[in-house]
Enzyme design. Structure first.
Site, PDB file in Angstrom:
ATOM      1  N   ASP A  17     -14.406  27.269  19.576  1.00 26.83           N
ATOM      2  CA  ASP A  17     -14.961  27.473  18.235  1.00 26.83           C
ATOM      3  C   ASP A  17     -13.924  27.191  17.148  1.00 26.83           C
ATOM      4  O   ASP A  17     -12.730  27.390  17.366  1.00 26.83           O
ATOM      5  CB  ASP A  17     -15.462  28.923  18.133  1.00 26.83           C
ATOM      6  CG  ASP A  17     -16.385  29.134  16.948  1.00 26.83           C
ATOM      7  OD1 ASP A  17     -16.950  28.143  16.433  1.00 26.83           O
ATOM      8  OD2 ASP A  17     -16.547  30.305  16.535  1.00 26.83           O
ATOM      9  N   TRP A  22     -11.575  24.147  10.749  1.00 28.00           N
ATOM     10  CA  TRP A  22     -10.348  23.335  10.783  1.00 28.00           C
ATOM     11  C   TRP A  22     -10.511  22.125   9.852  1.00 28.00           C
ATOM     12  O   TRP A  22      -9.625  21.815   9.062  1.00 28.00           O
ATOM     13  CB  TRP A  22     -10.071  22.869  12.210  1.00 28.00           C
ATOM     14  CG  TRP A  22      -8.833  22.019  12.304  1.00 28.00           C
ATOM     15  CD1 TRP A  22      -7.545  22.461  12.442  1.00 28.00           C
ATOM     16  CD2 TRP A  22      -8.773  20.591  12.216  1.00 28.00           C
ATOM     17  NE1 TRP A  22      -6.687  21.393  12.459  1.00 28.00           N
ATOM     18  CE2 TRP A  22      -7.408  20.220  12.311  1.00 28.00           C
ATOM     19  CE3 TRP A  22      -9.722  19.576  12.062  1.00 28.00           C
ATOM     20  CZ2 TRP A  22      -6.986  18.902  12.271  1.00 28.00           C
ATOM     21  CZ3 TRP A  22      -9.293  18.263  12.011  1.00 28.00           C
ATOM     22  CH2 TRP A  22      -7.941  17.936  12.112  1.00 28.00           C
ATOM     23  N   ASN A  65     -27.346  25.766  18.508  1.00 30.15           N
ATOM     24  CA  ASN A  65     -26.693  24.734  17.693  1.00 30.15           C
ATOM     25  C   ASN A  65     -27.649  23.643  17.205  1.00 30.15           C
ATOM     26  O   ASN A  65     -27.313  22.883  16.296  1.00 30.15           O
ATOM     27  CB  ASN A  65     -25.506  24.109  18.445  1.00 30.15           C
ATOM     28  CG  ASN A  65     -24.314  25.011  18.579  1.00 30.15           C
ATOM     29  OD1 ASN A  65     -23.550  24.941  19.546  1.00 30.15           O
ATOM     30  ND2 ASN A  65     -24.100  25.909  17.608  1.00 30.15           N
TER      31      ASN A  65
END
Ligand code: IPE
Ligand code: IPE
Ligand code: MG
Length: 252
Positions: A17, A22, A65
């Protein structure tokens, strides 16, 4: 059954995850985070090859998702497809078996086909297994297992009156895969997000603050060292762990 400190894990499962965060930190699009995440996958798969690990499970895409923007889902499927194509040679060379858990048939056809081909091509390898959780959700897995069990009961190969966890769990996607000894989740979140909820009953859990694209070989070995320092008691007392465990002890 492994219990005493110092034992190496045989199965590590990772909730990878933090790709999106990021990317945001770097001022990049989320998809760039996923692209970098694939590099981390490659590094960790190779690091696992330096250990005694027999199973490495990677949570790549959850049933939840699909709710993400279509563009992101498509990009993830594209990356996955290319990752599988490129890793194929490595898996064959290293004699690593590929297995998948999840509703793999509901993925785009080219991904499903690639997955099926690699599973087939690597099915004779026995020492190391890479398990990819694809379109996976633990609750969906339970539903699919109940359906499979009921079908078997109707055919007479299962008897509900003598159902045990041993027998039922064979109908899970992980039917022939041992429970994970260690589950790693990156990105600082402290939750399992519908991942291996039954198989994690006695797993050790390691939460790492590192975002997945920055997770590397060193972080992976740190997690293993942390695991080795823990004592797994499986409901027993510390003293009892010194005694030999009867072969049937884990049969519920
Ligand atoms: C994990 O990173 C990859 C998948 C879930 C496919 P995320 O995309 O969830 O990254 P964050 O949690 O938004 O940072
Ligand atoms: C879990 O991450 C799924 C994968 C790593 C594939 P998510 O980012 O989807 O989980 P939540 O939504 O933060 O719980
Ligand atoms: Mg996330």
């Amino acid at each position: 059954m492994k219990s005493s400190p110092g034992q190496q894990p045989a199965h590590i499962a990772i909730i990878m995850d933090g790709n999106g965060r990021w990317a945001r930190q770097q001022g990049l699009a989320r998809i760039e985070g996923h692209r970098r995440g694939i590099e981390a996958v490659r590094e960790v798969v190779r690091a696992a090859g330096e250990t005694d690990l027999r199973y490495l499970t990677l949570f790549a895409f959850s049933v939840e998702n699909w709710q993400r923007p279509e563009e992101e889902v498509n990009a993830l499927m594209d990356l996955l497809y290319h990752f599988l194509r490129e890793e194929r040679t490595y898996l064959l060379e290293q004699r690593i078996r590929l297995q998948c858990i999840g509703r793999v048939d509901d993925l785009p056809k080219r991904v499903t086909d690639e997955v099926r081909e690699i599973i087939e091509a690597t099915s004779s390898f026995t020492d190391r297994t890479l398990v990819i959780a694809l379109n996976y959700g633990a609750r969906t897995e339970v539903v699919d297992a109940v359906r499979s069990y009921c079908r078997a009961a109707a055919e007479g190969t299962e008897n509900p009156e003598s159902c045990t966890w041993e027998r039922f769990s064979r109908h899970l996607y992980t039917g022939d895969i041992p429970d994970p000894d260690l589950i790693i989740r990156t990105s600082g979140e402290s939750r399992l997000s519908n991942f291996l909820l039954l198989q994690s009953a006695y797993s050790e859990i390691y939460f790492s603050p590192v975002l997945w694209p920055e997770f590397n070989r060193r972080e992976f070995f740190t997690a293993i060292e942390c695991y080795k320092a823990r004592e797994r008691r499986f409901g027993k007392t510390s003293d009892q762990l010194q005694e030999p465990i009867p072969a049937t002890a884990h049969h519920l």
